[in-house]
Write a protein that holds these residues in place. Structure first.
Motif, short mmCIF file in Angstrom:
data_model
loop_
_atom_site.label_atom_id
_atom_site.label_comp_id
_atom_site.label_asym_id
_atom_site.label_seq_id
_atom_site.Cartn_x
_atom_site.Cartn_y
_atom_site.Cartn_z
N LEU A 179 0.81 -1.22 0.00
CA LEU A 179 0.00 0.00 0.00
C LEU A 179 0.84 1.27 0.00
CD1 LEU A 179 -2.78 -0.89 2.60
CD2 LEU A 179 -2.81 -1.21 0.12
N GLY A 180 2.06 1.21 0.48
CA GLY A 180 2.85 2.44 0.58
C GLY A 180 4.33 2.18 0.54
N LYS A 189 -0.94 10.32 3.68
CA LYS A 189 -1.35 9.48 2.55
C LYS A 189 -0.10 8.88 1.90
CE LYS A 189 -5.42 12.36 1.59
NZ LYS A 189 -6.12 13.19 0.57
N MET A 190 -0.13 7.59 1.71
CA MET A 190 0.97 6.91 1.05
C MET A 190 0.41 6.00 -0.04
SD MET A 190 1.99 4.26 4.11
CE MET A 190 1.91 5.52 5.39
N SER A 223 -3.20 2.34 -2.06
CA SER A 223 -2.88 3.47 -1.20
C SER A 223 -3.43 3.26 0.20
CB SER A 223 -3.45 4.77 -1.78
OG SER A 223 -4.87 4.74 -1.78
N LEU A 224 -2.89 4.04 1.13
CA LEU A 224 -3.36 4.03 2.51
C LEU A 224 -3.38 5.46 3.03
CD1 LEU A 224 -4.06 2.65 5.25
CD2 LEU A 224 -1.60 2.53 5.68
N ALA A 225 -4.48 5.83 3.68
CA ALA A 225 -4.61 7.14 4.31
C ALA A 225 -4.75 6.95 5.81
CB ALA A 225 -5.82 7.89 3.75
N VAL A 226 -3.81 7.52 6.57
CA VAL A 226 -3.81 7.39 8.02
C VAL A 226 -4.10 8.76 8.63
CG1 VAL A 226 -2.53 6.70 10.07
CG2 VAL A 226 -2.12 5.54 7.89
N SER A 227 -5.21 8.87 9.33
CA SER A 227 -5.55 10.11 10.02
C SER A 227 -4.90 10.10 11.40
CB SER A 227 -7.06 10.27 10.15
OG SER A 227 -7.68 10.34 8.87
N TYR A 254 -7.23 1.99 1.25
CA TYR A 254 -7.63 1.76 2.62
C TYR A 254 -7.43 3.03 3.44
CZ TYR A 254 -7.54 -3.19 1.34
OH TYR A 254 -7.77 -4.39 0.73
N ALA A 255 -8.13 3.06 4.57
CA ALA A 255 -8.01 4.21 5.48
C ALA A 255 -8.14 3.72 6.92
CB ALA A 255 -9.07 5.25 5.18
N THR A 256 -7.36 4.32 7.80
CA THR A 256 -7.43 4.03 9.22
C THR A 256 -7.08 5.29 9.98
OG1 THR A 256 -6.70 2.54 10.99
CG2 THR A 256 -5.04 3.27 9.41
N GLU A 257 -7.15 5.24 11.30
CA GLU A 257 -6.82 6.41 12.10
C GLU A 257 -6.25 6.00 13.44
OE1 GLU A 257 -10.59 8.44 12.52
OE2 GLU A 257 -10.87 7.60 14.53
N LEU A 258 -5.47 6.90 14.01
CA LEU A 258 -4.94 6.70 15.35
C LEU A 258 -4.81 8.05 16.02
CD1 LEU A 258 -1.63 7.52 15.39
CD2 LEU A 258 -1.52 5.45 14.02
#
Length: 280
Positions: free
Chosen positions: A122-123, A145-146, A156-160, A182-186
């Motif tokens: 993904l990145g 975003k990567m 791709s992956l988007a991490v908030s 994909y997307a996730t958050e921490l």
């Protein structure tokens, strides 16, 4: 020839030293600056903060989240390192291969397809963008975003990264936004901005430019003096490079100012122009 070439060499040498630390140690992939009205918001995800000497980086070498039949591994601001619990999935050619799966990328996802866990990259480290989540409320945090960079299978992956000064929470959720997006958050203290009030303070870009020029000038003189003193054995006031030029500056400045005054003031009272009447 020596008088002309010598200051150029010394100035170039010092200017190269100034630029060297920025070219070697700068890490722009995890830095973001956002200007809102009179406030400057600085996010430096990889910088050490209290209780987190590695910034946003996971000390385990990776973050992991599993939802249903999908498992995601990722690391922010760096590549992943697996000293324990490595990914066990097939088709890991873009991220280290079967023997080093996950070790050559920054994000990897595994989906259960027909009983087999199929990996997708993904990145990669060079494909990272950082932006503020909400421009109306910059204190919310940033989104990293990567992407894999593969034109045939663009994942791709988007991490908030939400601002939370209390500590790290998550990731706990995982969303699939497309075939391979994909997307996730921490929550993490690194997602909180350092705010600088820029209203009515500082010298601005012109003052900064003048400061840089003056610093370069002083450095040029110091390096030139040292060079002439130790390598040419020159002593006394002659050790200053281009001494004749510096001595002539007051005279040139006075002459220049005088010409400007005469230009704007016009002819003096006792001065006759070419067309002044003459009494015989």
């Amino acid at each position: 020839m020596v008088v002309v070439v010598e200051p150029i060499i010394t100035l170039f040498f010092f200017f190269s030293l100034l630029l060297y630390p920025f070219s070697v140690f700068s890490n722009p992939t995890c830095k973001f600056t956002f200007l809102d009205s009179n406030k400057l918001y600085n996010y430096t995800l990889s910088s050490p903060i209290r209780n987190f000497p590695h910034g946003i980086l996971s000390e385990d070498g990776f973050y992991k989240v599993t939802v249903n039949e999908t498992t995601l591994w990722f690391q922010l601001c760096d590549g992943m390192v697996f000293n324990h619990d490595p990914p066990t999935c097939t088709d890991c050619r873009d991220c280290g291969g079967p023997t080093r799966c996950g070790m050559e990328c920054s994000a990897l996802v595994a989906n259960n397809v027909g009983g087999y866990h199929i990996c997708s990259t993904l990145g990669c480290g060079s494909k990272v963008d950082v932006d503020v989540i909400d421009k109306k409320n910059p204190h919310t945090g940033v989104i990293v975003k990567m992407s894999s960079g593969d034109p045939m299978n663009n994942c791709s992956l988007a991490v908030s990264v939400l601002c939370d000064i209390k500590g790290v929470q998550g990731p706990h959720t995982l969303q699939r936004l497309g075939d391979c997006n994909y997307a996730t958050e921490l929550k993490h203290p690194s997602g909180c901005a350092i705010v600088v009030d820029v209203h009515g303070r500082g010298w601005g870009w012109f003052g900064t430019l003048i400061t840089i020029v003056l610093c370069l000038l002083v450095a040029y003189l110091l390096v030139g003096v040292a060079y002439r003193f130790f390598f040419h054995g020159i002593r006394g006031i002659e050790v200053i490079p281009n001494l004749d030029f510096w001595v002539s500056i007051p005279r040139r400045t006075q002459s220049f100012c005088g010409s400007l005054v005469r230009k704007f003031k016009g002819p003096s009272e006792g001065h006759r122009t070419t067309y002044s009447p003459v009494n015989f």
